[in-house]
Design a protein around this motif. Structure first.
Motif, short mmCIF file in Angstrom:
data_model
loop_
_atom_site.label_atom_id
_atom_site.label_comp_id
_atom_site.label_asym_id
_atom_site.label_seq_id
_atom_site.Cartn_x
_atom_site.Cartn_y
_atom_site.Cartn_z
N LEU A 370 24.30 -4.57 -18.12
CA LEU A 370 25.12 -3.54 -18.36
C LEU A 370 24.77 -2.52 -19.78
N VAL A 371 24.44 -3.27 -20.83
CA VAL A 371 24.15 -2.72 -22.14
C VAL A 371 22.90 -2.08 -21.99
N PHE A 372 22.12 -2.73 -21.21
CA PHE A 372 20.67 -1.88 -21.18
C PHE A 372 20.71 -0.72 -20.44
N ARG A 373 21.55 -0.62 -19.21
CA ARG A 373 21.58 0.52 -18.43
C ARG A 373 22.47 1.69 -19.34
N ALA A 374 23.50 1.35 -20.00
CA ALA A 374 24.17 2.35 -20.82
C ALA A 374 23.39 2.81 -21.96
N VAL A 375 22.80 1.96 -22.63
CA VAL A 375 22.03 2.60 -23.82
C VAL A 375 20.69 3.31 -23.50
N VAL A 376 20.03 2.75 -22.30
CA VAL A 376 18.65 3.34 -21.95
C VAL A 376 19.07 5.03 -21.46
N PHE A 377 20.05 4.82 -20.64
CA PHE A 377 20.64 6.25 -20.08
C PHE A 377 20.96 7.16 -21.12
N ILE A 378 21.67 6.88 -22.03
CA ILE A 378 22.10 7.75 -23.06
C ILE A 378 21.02 8.37 -24.06
N THR A 379 19.94 7.42 -24.33
CA THR A 379 18.91 7.61 -24.84
C THR A 379 17.72 8.41 -24.40
N ILE A 380 17.72 8.32 -22.99
CA ILE A 380 16.94 9.48 -22.22
C ILE A 380 17.58 10.76 -22.20
N LEU A 381 19.09 10.84 -22.23
CA LEU A 381 19.98 11.95 -22.08
C LEU A 381 19.87 12.92 -23.42
N PHE A 382 19.70 12.22 -24.39
CA PHE A 382 19.82 12.82 -25.78
C PHE A 382 18.42 13.05 -26.39
N SER A 383 17.32 12.20 -25.64
CA SER A 383 15.92 12.80 -25.94
C SER A 383 15.57 14.18 -25.35
N ILE A 384 16.12 14.39 -24.28
CA ILE A 384 15.75 15.60 -23.63
C ILE A 384 15.81 16.79 -24.56
N PRO A 385 16.71 17.01 -25.33
CA PRO A 385 17.22 18.34 -26.16
C PRO A 385 15.79 18.18 -27.06
N ASP A 386 15.45 17.14 -27.67
CA ASP A 386 14.37 17.11 -28.53
C ASP A 386 13.19 17.71 -27.77
N VAL A 387 12.87 17.12 -26.71
CA VAL A 387 11.57 17.84 -26.22
C VAL A 387 11.68 19.13 -26.03
N ILE A 388 12.83 19.52 -25.27
CA ILE A 388 13.03 21.13 -24.97
C ILE A 388 12.75 21.92 -26.20
N GLY A 389 13.50 21.54 -27.27
CA GLY A 389 13.50 22.14 -28.53
C GLY A 389 12.18 22.24 -29.22
#
Length: 435
Positions: A370-389
């Protein structure tokens, strides 16, 4: 089983050399040069992503003693498979060819004036020869190549520091710590840790290493990881400080590309420390450091696909050949072009890799699926703006990232991942108590 000192030294040196490649040698001096009197803050930030996280990756490998697939399987088998394939494609498409480009631009072309095609062809032919004889990789690198690299590096750093007046310039960085963290991405050391760690595991399975018991392997890998990590720390800190202290003595052309600035600065430092012989030393250093890293990357990739497809030696050989051919093709590009392509890729994959490393080091009762899935998902989500930016800055995205802490430093994923980790661990513990 008692671990022999010889095995420990060979594994430690081999691990260090598989880590230490083109970026590891070229990036720190220019980083220190531009940091000036803030070189210490830059060093601390750089060490987090270039030393601490990679060594934690080795410790995670010591615990898992499997393949890279085991790093992400708690998220889901499909995620782990996709992640592994991405990591190995990135590894053979960016850092591996980058080693050939750096070798040509800094060591070969200035001396012989030959084409990048010839350099890349000879380079990856030799890499392939070593990879196809992978049972000898760790011993050969650990016994001969790495000690030579370390001795030359320490000579350049030591003599360089004693030859300077210890005057630094004014820092060119507004946020030196975060710059250091992001520059650590460019070393590829976190990705190297998950790839190289797998190479170490497989190498230890050969009888000539005489390490077969799980606990002995774990102890050997952990001790070797700490020794390699300390060596990386000393070398990085030395190269950054040398760059900082020579900033008042050496002028580099700001109009040159970053890769040529890095190369010229390191060449000037080597010559200042060792005289005309310093140029020869630098050429040998670059060639050996790049060569051993390329071997580790291609061997790790071939190992993974071999295990994925029924442990077939044929698959290992075909993968090694294809990776070498790809390296030959991309390695003809200039070093700076490869780095420009690498930055957005790193802004996406590096945070995921860091999170997987950290979670795999934690006890299983904390780092649950559960911890793995939650943390990895949120990491991917908030990494996207860095890439697009980075790829296409816009006012709309700027408005969004304005409210994300550390996003202006391309670290917008850090705080959300930490908060979700705390929340998910709390939820997991509460669920267990209610059962």
């Amino acid at each position: 089983m008692t671990i022999q000192r010889k095995e420990l030294l060979i594994t430690s040196f081999g691990m260090f050399s598989l880590f230490f490649g083109a970026g590891n040698l070229l990036i720190p001096p220019l980083l220190g040069y531009n940091a000036g009197d803030d070189w210490f803050l830059v060093t601390i930030g750089f060490m987090i992503t270039a030393v601490v996280i990679p060594i934690l990756g080795i410790l995670a490998h010591a615990r898992l003693q499997g393949t890279l697939f085991d790093f992400g399987k708690k998220v889901s088998p499909i995620f782990s498979l996709v992640y592994c394939i991405l990591i190995y494609i990135i590894a053979i498409a960016i850092p591996s060819p980058r080693t050939a480009a750096a070798t040509h631009e800094i060591a070969i072309f200035p001396t012989f004036g030959t084409s990048s095609t010839l350099t890349s062809a000879i380079y990856f032919s030799l890499v392939l020869l070593f990879v196809l004889n992978r049972s000898k990789i760790l011993g050969l690198i650990g016994k001969f190549l790495t000690p030579f690299i370390v001795i030359m590096l320490l000579a350049v750093i030591g003599i360089g520091l004693f030859s300077t007046e210890f005057n630094t310039g004014i820092s060119q960085f507004e946020t030196p710590f975060s710059i250091g963290v992001l520059e650590g991405y460019q070393t590829f050391d976190a990705i190297g840790a998950v790839v190289v760690g797998a190479v170490i595991i497989v190498s230890l399975n050969f009888k000539n290493m005489a390490v077969e018991i799980y606990s002995s392997k774990r102890t050997l890998i952990r001790k070797s990881g700490f020794i390699a990590g300390f060596s990386l720390f000393v070398i990085y800190a030395g190269l950054i400080s040398v760059g900082a202290y020579y900033s008042s003595e050496i002028n580099i052309n700001a109009e040159l590309s970053n890769d040529m600035q890095r190369a010229n600065l390191l060449r000037d430092i080597s010559i200042s420390a060792l005289g005309d012989f310093g140029n020869t030393v630098l050429s040998i250093l670059i060639s050996l450091a790049c060569f051993t890293t390329a071997i580790g990357i291609i061997a790790g990739t071939a190992d993974y696909f071999k295990g994925l497809l029924n442990n077939s030696q044929t698959v290992y050989s075909i993968t090694a050949i294809l990776a070498s051919v790809l390296g030959f093709a991309i390695g003809q590009l200039d070093f700076n072009s490869i780095i420009v392509v690498a930055i957005p890729v790193l802004l996406f994959i590096y945070p995921i890799t860091i999170i997987l490393i950290l979670l795999n080091v934690l006890p299983e009762k904390i780092a649950t699926p559960l911890v793995f899935r939650a943390v990895v998902f949120i990491t991917i989500l908030f990494s996207i703006p860095d890439v697009i930016g980075f790829m296409s800055p816009s006012e709309t995205l700027g408005f969004i990232t304005h409210y994300i802490p550390l996003s202006s430093q391309s670290l917008g994923w850090v705080l959300p991942a930490f908060l979700v980790f705390i929340i998910s661990v709390g939820v997991e513990l509460k669920m267990k108590k209610s059962i």
